[in-house]
Design a protein around this motif. Structure first.
Motif, PDB file in Angstrom:
ATOM      1  N   ARG A  92       0.811  -1.220   0.000  1.00 29.87           N
ATOM      2  CA  ARG A  92       0.000   0.000   0.000  1.00 29.87           C
ATOM      3  C   ARG A  92       0.848   1.276   0.000  1.00 29.87           C
ATOM      4  NH1 ARG A  92      -5.202   0.252   3.703  1.00 29.87           N
ATOM      5  NH2 ARG A  92      -6.551  -0.941   2.342  1.00 29.87           N
ATOM      6  N   GLU A  93       1.887   1.289   0.811  1.00 28.22           N
ATOM      7  CA  GLU A  93       2.707   2.505   0.888  1.00 28.22           C
ATOM      8  C   GLU A  93       3.329   2.827  -0.461  1.00 28.22           C
ATOM      9  OE1 GLU A  93       6.394   4.524   3.381  1.00 28.22           O
ATOM     10  OE2 GLU A  93       5.612   2.578   4.023  1.00 28.22           O
ATOM     11  N   GLN A  94       3.864   1.825  -1.148  1.00 29.25           N
ATOM     12  CA  GLN A  94       4.473   2.078  -2.451  1.00 29.25           C
ATOM     13  C   GLN A  94       3.426   2.507  -3.481  1.00 29.25           C
ATOM     14  OE1 GLN A  94       7.839   2.210  -2.999  1.00 29.25           O
ATOM     15  NE2 GLN A  94       7.097   3.244  -4.836  1.00 29.25           N
ATOM     16  N   VAL A  95       2.251   1.902  -3.415  1.00 32.26           N
ATOM     17  CA  VAL A  95       1.164   2.288  -4.319  1.00 32.26           C
ATOM     18  C   VAL A  95       0.832   3.769  -4.114  1.00 32.26           C
ATOM     19  CG1 VAL A  95      -1.310   1.970  -4.805  1.00 32.26           C
ATOM     20  CG2 VAL A  95       0.153  -0.024  -4.520  1.00 32.26           C
ATOM     21  N   LEU A  96       0.696   4.193  -2.869  1.00 27.62           N
ATOM     22  CA  LEU A  96       0.378   5.589  -2.576  1.00 27.62           C
ATOM     23  C   LEU A  96       1.510   6.525  -3.015  1.00 27.62           C
ATOM     24  CD1 LEU A  96      -1.312   5.166   0.920  1.00 27.62           C
ATOM     25  CD2 LEU A  96      -2.447   5.705  -1.259  1.00 27.62           C
ATOM     26  N   ARG A  97       2.754   6.101  -2.819  1.00 24.47           N
ATOM     27  CA  ARG A  97       3.892   6.930  -3.260  1.00 24.47           C
ATOM     28  C   ARG A  97       3.906   7.067  -4.782  1.00 24.47           C
ATOM     29  NH1 ARG A  97       6.587   8.439   0.878  1.00 24.47           N
ATOM     30  NH2 ARG A  97       6.785   7.173   2.752  1.00 24.47           N
ATOM     31  N   ASP A  98       3.646   5.969  -5.479  1.00 22.05           N
ATOM     32  CA  ASP A  98       3.616   6.016  -6.948  1.00 22.05           C
ATOM     33  C   ASP A  98       2.479   6.903  -7.451  1.00 22.05           C
ATOM     34  OD1 ASP A  98       5.766   4.281  -6.940  1.00 22.05           O
ATOM     35  OD2 ASP A  98       4.581   2.503  -7.471  1.00 22.05           O
ATOM     36  N   MET A  99       1.327   6.793  -6.812  1.00 27.36           N
ATOM     37  CA  MET A  99       0.194   7.651  -7.190  1.00 27.36           C
ATOM     38  C   MET A  99       0.534   9.117  -6.976  1.00 27.36           C
ATOM     39  SD  MET A  99      -3.217   5.860  -5.767  1.00 27.36           S
ATOM     40  CE  MET A  99      -3.757   4.258  -6.258  1.00 27.36           C
ATOM     41  N   ALA A 100       1.136   9.426  -5.838  1.00 31.25           N
ATOM     42  CA  ALA A 100       1.494  10.811  -5.542  1.00 31.25           C
ATOM     43  C   ALA A 100       2.482  11.355  -6.567  1.00 31.25           C
ATOM     44  CB  ALA A 100       2.066  10.929  -4.128  1.00 31.25           C
ATOM     45  N   ALA A 101       3.459  10.556  -6.948  1.00 29.11           N
ATOM     46  CA  ALA A 101       4.451  11.005  -7.925  1.00 29.11           C
ATOM     47  C   ALA A 101       3.793  11.345  -9.263  1.00 29.11           C
ATOM     48  CB  ALA A 101       5.517   9.922  -8.125  1.00 29.11           C
TER      49      ALA A 101
END
Length: 180
Positions: free
Chosen positions: A128-137
Motif C-alpha cells: 500500500r505505501e508504495q502504491v500511494l507513493r507512486d500515485m502521488a508522484a
C-alpha cells in the motif's frame, strides 16, 4: 477573485475530500456532490464491482462521463475521485467549471487514515505505501496544475481544515450563481 460556478475538491484518497467537502458545502450553501457516489448511482453497482467488471480503464470512462454531466450545473461543491485528474479532458473541465481546492496529504497520513479501508480497489495490495507513493508522484503535479488553492490536511481534523478553508475560499472565490 476567481469566478467559477462550482467549488471543486481534488486530491488523493484519504485527503478528506468527502468529510471536509460536506462541511464546506454546508457553510457555502452549495449542493454536495461526490463523483464516486454519482458513478455508483449511475452504473448501479459499487466501485469495487465496477473495477472487477470493467477494470480501471472502464471505471475512468464512467468517471469522465459522470463528471462532465455534473459540471454542466453550478452551485455545487464537487468532490472528485483521486484519479479524475489523470484525464486531460477532466482537468480542462475542472479548471473551467470550478474554483479548485487541492487537499494535499502525505503518504504517512494517508496510510493511517486508510489502514482499515477494504473498499478501494487500487489499495487492495500488500504494498500500500508504495502504491500511494507512486500515485502521488504521478498525480501531485496534475493536482497542482488545476488548483487555485492548496491546503495541507495532514495535521488537521476535518473541522479544523474546514474552518481554514472557509476563510481562504471566501477571500478568493466568487460564485457567479450567487452574485447579482
Amino acid at each position: 477573485m476567481n469566478p467559477a460556478p462550482n467549488l471543486i475538491l481534488v486530491g488523493p484518497m484519504g485527503a478528506g475530500k468527502t468529510s471536509i467537502g460536506r462541511r464546506l458545502a454546508e457553510r457555502f450553501g452549495l449542493e454536495f456532490v461526490d463523483v464516486d457516489q454519482a458513478i455508483v448511482e449511475d452504473v448501479g453497482s459499487g466501485i469495487p464491482a465496477i473495477f472487477e467488471n470493467v477494470g480501471e480503464h472502464g471505471f475512468r470512462a464512467h468517471e469522465k462521463r459522470v463528471l462532465a454531466a455534473l459540471l454542466e450545473r453550478g452551485g455545487q461543491l464537487v468532490s472528485t475521485g483521486g484519479g479524475a485528474v489523470l484525464d486531460a479532458g477532466n482537468r480542462q473541465r475542472i479548471r473551467s467549471r470550478g474554483f479548485v481546492v487541492w487537499l494535499r496529504v502525505g503518504v504517512p497520513a494517508q496510510l493511517q487514515r486508510l489502514q482499515r479501508d477494504k473498499c478501494r480497489p487500487l489499495l487492495q495490495r500488500e504494498d500500500r505505501e508504495q502504491v500511494l507513493r507512486d500515485m502521488a508522484a504521478l498525480r501531485d503535479p496534475l493536482y497542482r496544475k488545476v488548483a487555485d488553492l492548496i491546503l495541507d490536511t495532514d495535521a488537521h481534523s476535518p473541522v479544523e481544515a474546514t474552518a481554514q478553508l472557509v476563510v481562504r475560499v471566501a477571500a478568493q472565490w466568487q460564485n457567479p450563481e450567487f452574485s447579482a
